[in-house]
Design an enzyme around this catalytic site. Structure first.
Site, PDB file in Angstrom:
ATOM      1  N   LYS A  71       0.735  -1.115   0.057  1.00 21.94           N
ATOM      2  CA  LYS A  71       0.094   0.013   0.022  1.00 21.94           C
ATOM      3  C   LYS A  71       0.728   1.117  -0.052  1.00 21.94           C
ATOM      4  O   LYS A  71       0.488   2.125  -0.685  1.00 21.94           O
ATOM      5  CB  LYS A  71      -0.768   0.069   1.098  1.00 21.94           C
ATOM      6  CG  LYS A  71      -2.131  -1.058   1.212  1.00 21.94           C
ATOM      7  CD  LYS A  71      -2.970  -0.919   2.233  1.00 21.94           C
ATOM      8  CE  LYS A  71      -4.036  -2.106   2.327  1.00 21.94           C
ATOM      9  NZ  LYS A  71      -5.023  -2.197   2.898  1.00 21.94           N
ATOM     10  N   ASP A 106     -10.019   2.142   2.651  1.00 22.87           N
ATOM     11  CA  ASP A 106     -10.159   1.545   3.933  1.00 22.87           C
ATOM     12  C   ASP A 106     -10.559   2.308   4.959  1.00 22.87           C
ATOM     13  O   ASP A 106     -11.396   1.713   5.874  1.00 22.87           O
ATOM     14  CB  ASP A 106      -8.361   1.392   4.434  1.00 22.87           C
ATOM     15  CG  ASP A 106      -7.813   0.197   3.672  1.00 22.87           C
ATOM     16  OD1 ASP A 106      -8.671  -0.896   3.033  1.00 22.87           O
ATOM     17  OD2 ASP A 106      -6.623   0.181   3.192  1.00 22.87           O
TER      18      ASP A 106
END
Ligand code: ATR
Length: 270
Positions: A71, A106
């Site tokens: 990420k 997220d």
């Protein structure tokens, strides 16, 4: 699913990625809207990440999710970043246009899942366990909502490093603040294995606590919370909401939670 010459390709990049549930529910989302597209897992060895990521654009892939451990590296390779990804420091959703666009969903997944459980969380007091990669989206979401956030991490230095950025109050023992908080969030990997230690004495969880674990299963922490009559939720709904938001970024269409949930019913029961 029928593959044609026009089928668009989406996917998820991670290492490992074989366990991922995203291909199941993202393909169900494309089917739900009758979009001629397919979503596939790409398991990429870390040494090949840059080549693989940039190769996706060359191949005409439309979008991908990014999972562990990429990420942060994905963020470095994007041409444009949304404000949330910038502040969190991680990208979990990429859209390949003329430029490579990086997003983070997220934090939205976490916030929606927590609100489904708890209702309004404005000004609530929260204890977050962990200061690793997953915790940053959680801190970002909680600070956006104006929560008062305590953080405990085994390695205190990592908590201290995030404290100023997300206005956190670092504690050296989670038990010191249990009576003061409404919500407890586990962002560590503890609970994945039955052999894992407990992060504090779970007997001290109270009925009026809300306990959220980002792990997608009923961990000992959640078991004890339920036994005590507290509200408790694992990380699956968070995963589904982040995926719904990624899908919206790619297609401008919003899949109902019930549709993605239903696509996983046999996986969840297993
Ligand atoms: P992720 O990206 O999944 O968050 P990570 O960045 O490696 O992965 O972070 C894992 C988190 O779990 C960290 O907060 C880690 O604590 P440390 O920073 O002290 O390593 C926590 N963790 C892992 N095993 C643990 C254990 N046995 N006890 C307490 N915390 C643990």
């Amino acid at each position: 699913m029928k593959i044609s010459g026009k089928t668009q390709v989406y996917g998820i990049l991670g290492y490992p990625v074989k366990h991922s549930l995203s291909p199941v529910f993202q393909n169900a989302s494309f089917e739900y809207f009758s979009v001629d597209a397919v979503y596939v897992p790409f398991e990429v060895e870390p040494k090949n990440f840059n080549t693989a990521f940039l190769g996706l654009k060359a191949l005409g892939v439309k979008g991908v999710n990014i999972t562990l451990p990429f990420k942060e590296r994905a963020l470095e390779l994007c041409d444009l970043l949304d404000e949330h990804a910038k502040q969190i420091g991680a990208v979990n959703t990429v859209k390949f246009e003329n430029q490579i666009e990086g997003y983070n969903t997220d934090w939205i997944g976490f916030l929606k899942a927590l609100k489904d459980l708890e209702g309004d969380i404005k000004n609530k007091k929260v204890l977050v366990l962990g200061a690793g990669g997953t915790s940053k989206a959680v801190f970002y979401a909680l600070s956006k909502e104006g929560c008062y956030v305590y953080v405990w991490n085994r390695t205190v230095q990592k908590a201290l490093e995030l404290a100023e950025r997300f206005s956190l109050h670092v504690v050296s023992n989670p038990e010191d603040v249990l009576d003061d908080v409404d919500i407890i969030v586990n962002t560590t990997s503890v609970g994945l294995s039955e052999r894992d230690p407990h992060l504090f004495d779970y007997e001290k969880i109270r009925e009026n606590h809300t306990v959220f674990d980002v792990i997608y299963k009923r961990t000992p922490l959640l078991e004890k919370a339920l036994e005590k009559g507290a509200k408790a939720q694992d990380g699956l709904i968070m995963l589904l909401y982040q995926g719904i938001e990624s899908f919206r970024i790619w297609t401008n269409m919003e899949v109902p939670l019930s549709v993605v949930k239903e696509s996983l019913s046999s996986y969840i029961l297993n």
